[in-house]
Design a protein around this motif. Sequence first.
Motif, PDB file in Angstrom:
ATOM      1  N   LEU A  98       0.834  -1.203   0.000  1.00  0.00           N
ATOM      2  CA  LEU A  98       0.000   0.000   0.000  1.00  0.00           C
ATOM      3  C   LEU A  98       0.870   1.255   0.000  1.00  0.00           C
ATOM      4  N   LYS A  99       1.924   1.245   0.794  1.00  0.00           N
ATOM      5  CA  LYS A  99       2.824   2.403   0.826  1.00  0.00           C
ATOM      6  C   LYS A  99       3.449   2.645  -0.543  1.00  0.00           C
ATOM      7  N   LEU A 100       3.809   1.566  -1.224  1.00  0.00           N
ATOM      8  CA  LEU A 100       4.434   1.724  -2.541  1.00  0.00           C
ATOM      9  C   LEU A 100       3.421   2.256  -3.552  1.00  0.00           C
ATOM     10  N   ALA A 101       2.172   1.808  -3.460  1.00  0.00           N
ATOM     11  CA  ALA A 101       1.136   2.332  -4.344  1.00  0.00           C
ATOM     12  C   ALA A 101       1.027   3.843  -4.178  1.00  0.00           C
ATOM     13  N   LYS A 102       1.006   4.308  -2.947  1.00  0.00           N
ATOM     14  CA  LYS A 102       0.926   5.746  -2.696  1.00  0.00           C
ATOM     15  C   LYS A 102       2.193   6.459  -3.162  1.00  0.00           C
ATOM     16  N   PHE A 103       3.330   5.826  -2.968  1.00  0.00           N
ATOM     17  CA  PHE A 103       4.589   6.418  -3.418  1.00  0.00           C
ATOM     18  C   PHE A 103       4.573   6.648  -4.927  1.00  0.00           C
ATOM     19  N   PHE A 104       4.132   5.650  -5.686  1.00  0.00           N
ATOM     20  CA  PHE A 104       4.075   5.801  -7.142  1.00  0.00           C
ATOM     21  C   PHE A 104       3.147   6.956  -7.537  1.00  0.00           C
ATOM     22  N   ILE A 105       2.007   7.051  -6.871  1.00  0.00           N
ATOM     23  CA  ILE A 105       1.060   8.124  -7.195  1.00  0.00           C
ATOM     24  C   ILE A 105       1.680   9.484  -6.901  1.00  0.00           C
ATOM     25  N   ASP A 106       2.401   9.565  -5.800  1.00  0.00           N
ATOM     26  CA  ASP A 106       2.966  10.849  -5.384  1.00  0.00           C
ATOM     27  C   ASP A 106       4.182  11.275  -6.197  1.00  0.00           C
ATOM     28  N   GLN A 107       4.681  10.399  -7.051  1.00  0.00           N
ATOM     29  CA  GLN A 107       5.823  10.779  -7.897  1.00  0.00           C
ATOM     30  C   GLN A 107       5.394  11.632  -9.084  1.00  0.00           C
ATOM     31  N   ARG A 108       4.090  11.693  -9.335  1.00  0.00           N
ATOM     32  CA  ARG A 108       3.620  12.476 -10.485  1.00  0.00           C
ATOM     33  C   ARG A 108       3.794  13.965 -10.223  1.00  0.00           C
ATOM     34  N   GLY A 109       4.255  14.665 -11.262  1.00  0.00           N
ATOM     35  CA  GLY A 109       4.456  16.101 -11.147  1.00  0.00           C
ATOM     36  C   GLY A 109       5.815  16.493 -10.612  1.00  0.00           C
ATOM     37  N   ILE A 110       6.663  15.524 -10.304  1.00  0.00           N
ATOM     38  CA  ILE A 110       8.004  15.833  -9.807  1.00  0.00           C
ATOM     39  C   ILE A 110       8.980  16.066 -10.962  1.00  0.00           C
ATOM     40  N   LYS A 111       8.836  15.248 -12.005  1.00  0.00           N
ATOM     41  CA  LYS A 111       9.708  15.402 -13.169  1.00  0.00           C
ATOM     42  C   LYS A 111       9.481  16.765 -13.816  1.00  0.00           C
ATOM     43  N   GLN A 112      10.552  17.375 -14.286  1.00  0.00           N
ATOM     44  CA  GLN A 112      10.462  18.698 -14.894  1.00  0.00           C
ATOM     45  C   GLN A 112      10.095  18.603 -16.374  1.00  0.00           C
ATOM     46  N   TYR A 113       8.973  19.229 -16.718  1.00  0.00           N
ATOM     47  CA  TYR A 113       8.555  19.349 -18.113  1.00  0.00           C
ATOM     48  C   TYR A 113       8.418  20.834 -18.436  1.00  0.00           C
ATOM     49  N   ASP A 114       8.253  21.127 -19.699  1.00  0.00           N
ATOM     50  CA  ASP A 114       7.986  22.496 -20.124  1.00  0.00           C
ATOM     51  C   ASP A 114       6.482  22.734 -20.035  1.00  0.00           C
ATOM     52  N   ALA A 115       6.047  23.376 -18.967  1.00  0.00           N
ATOM     53  CA  ALA A 115       4.618  23.561 -18.731  1.00  0.00           C
ATOM     54  C   ALA A 115       3.950  24.402 -19.807  1.00  0.00           C
ATOM     55  N   LYS A 116       4.720  25.216 -20.495  1.00  0.00           N
ATOM     56  CA  LYS A 116       4.145  26.086 -21.525  1.00  0.00           C
ATOM     57  C   LYS A 116       3.953  25.360 -22.850  1.00  0.00           C
TER      58      LYS A 116
END
Length: 654
Positions: A227-245
Amino acid sequence: MKYCLFFLLICAKLSFAQNLQDYRISPVEFNKVKLTDKFWLPRVETNKEVTIPTSFARCENTGRLKNFEMAAKKTGKFCTTFVFDDTDIYKTIEGASYSLAVYPDAKLEGYIDSLIVVIANAQEPDGYLYTARTINPANPPSWSGKERWVNEGNMSHELYNSGHLIESAVAHYQSTGKKNLLNIAIKNANLLVATFGPGKRSVAPGHEIVEMALVRLYRVTGNESYLKLAKFFIDQRGIKQYDAKDKNPWKNGAYWQDQTPVINQDEAVGHAVRAMYLYAGMADVAALTGDKDYLNAIDKIWANMCGKKMYVNGGIGAVPDGERFGNDYELPNATAYNETCAAIGNVYWNQRMFLLHGDSKYIDLMEKVMYNALLSGVGLDGKTFFYTNAMQIFDGPLHKDAEPGRSGWFECSCCPTNMSRFLPSLPGYIYAQFKDQVYVNLFVASSTDLKVNNQSVKITQQNNYPWDGNLNFNIDPQEASNFSLKLRLPGWAINEAIPSDLYSYNQKGKAAFTIKVNGKNAKYQIEKGYVTIQKLWKKGDKVEFVLPMEVKKVTANAQLKEDAGKIAIQRGPMMFCAEAVDNTAKISAIKVPENTQFKYTFNPNLLNGVAELSGNAVTTAANRNNVIVPLKLIPYYAWANRSKGEMSIWFPEL
């Protein structure tokens, strides 16, 4: 120091465990519901007799099984196209396992056991199971990446494969009691726990489902690390740097729902199947941990999808380029994608939203999807399929992804095998319970035995739904018992086409329904879309619930420019379409006069028994301009089971 660290770890574990809760409402498990339904039972049986054996056979003759055999020997060349082709075997085993729970079959069970041996042999000693790499680690397919996990955030699908392995293993264990596949999945999951997490490797899975799967494994094993790993995977979203524009969804992260942390997301974006699995996984983790930020996010995302990004038949994923959601109100008909897998994922998510909130609107949406966008994905023969589900097929050039007819298989065969696992689990969506409140969500003839207030209660529903709105329920407590029976009042029955303003009915006002207990008008309250009867129930009590089955004309929100001036036709939960085989006029040249009234008939000899709607239309074809022609409509799910030709759900109105 070691003892202090150990103490802190124990305290953290206890704190996490003490904070665990679960869905407020519990579904009645599929194997505790006996189907007698004339509509769904034949489909479940066709799935058992045709779809599952066909899927296994195609996994063998397309090389999917051979990939496992080569991985066990660590020699050869990956012989199928996609690195996630392993999952077709997993999904078919999952469906077969559900089927075994209801229809014991020693031969099928033995065949599955033989496949599990092949799968076990392909697993590497540390638990890694991914044939695309194991066959030849020095030269895996390009999507895999040169080393384990390096391309997981993009297209390797390593965690996606793990997710379907786990889903399959849990289903097999729960259905058969055997641990041979479960042990393989646990070994694989333990590798994931050892590899990913705080202070270890981090990644937002490129194709979600491992999150849902880890929660299922936690429920079976009680191992909180899953369960902790499931939450960890979900919380990794939005950390990687993309060009938001950047408006390109692949370059701004939106394609993978990775554009911003999940708790900041408020719009359904990106690949529609990935999105459904993510949102379902968030619901699971939120239910267990009480994470209100997750709840707030998925509530907003659901409202966006339901209010701005769903086709009138319940389909989602408007844009073929990436099988993804478009912008708000971007719902073109000619190029509609509507992947079958996305419809199945939408059912998973809406079921979870209901379990969280107890509101009928989620089941309303789920029902719309099930009877239309999902069911159209499999042919009446059980062995022909749609990957995409069109809104219209007109003569002339078609978009490259448009499917004017069904196929026996696809190079990317995720949809057929997904269908094989969904259909036998359908009984698990009919009933639910919260303490002394019993929910009837779907009107599917069936029976189930419950424990309410520590008393045994049998509920039986008899009907001819979706063709008939006369619903009958027998309530049989072992002893007189006071509890609430909650019958869903469908939105379509009270003139609500969808739980938003995206689509509306031409009819105004609230339609009438009647409800009686033992032949007398019942006292009831309507709570969150449920007709709720609380009383002292006695053995032999009978409930009659009559829903108005009117033919209704649906119009679209003014923001849907392509549907302006058009109508779609609905009766009960069913959307209807016109198909060339039934009509003399070209479908693309038909207009429906405003005063047209459609007549309903049931034809037991057509398409295994379907409703037909008939009325008058006008053709605008050059050689017959303004000629009145008969128009015949059939349920959308049943189209393309006879021949190819034009088809449409929407019609210009005169």
